[in-house]
Motif scaffolding. Structure first.
Motif: not given
Length: 96
Positions: A39-67
């Motif tokens: 969530x946030x933090x340092x990053x390097x944009x190698x391709x494409x247009x970036x955004x200053x905030x990048x977030x990765x959130x893990x869910x137990x399943x695809x259905x949980x993420x959708x729900x």
């Protein structure tokens, strides 16, 4: 069952309502068993247009993420983010 990941790239344009969004979204994530990996933090944009905030959130399943995304809790939080930033969000199924 493979896990799933929300991957979000965000530019915050109005921090106050975005903070309200983040608080409400965190409640939804807890309810659906999510774990924030980045969530946030340092990053390097190698391709494409970036955004200053990048977030990765893990869910137990695809259905949980959708729900979670479709839940009343998350959608109420999301209403605070609508005019507070630019967001690109994708849900990706992991591999086992």
């Amino acid at each position: 069952m493979p896990k799933a990941y929300w991957i979000a790239h965000v530019t915050v344009t109005d921090p106050e309502p975005y903070a309200i969004y983040a608080e409400g979204a965190s409640q939804a994530f807890r309810k659906f068993g999510a774990r924030v990996l980045a969530r946030g933090g340092a990053f390097e944009q190698f391709e494409g247009e970036g955004h200053p905030r990048n977030v990765v959130i893990e869910f137990p399943s695809m259905q949980a993420a959708r729900d979670c995304y479709r839940s009343d809790i998350y959608q109420a939080a999301r209403a605070n983010r609508t005019d507070a930033g630019i967001a690109e969000i994708v849900i990706v199924e992991g591999v086992e």
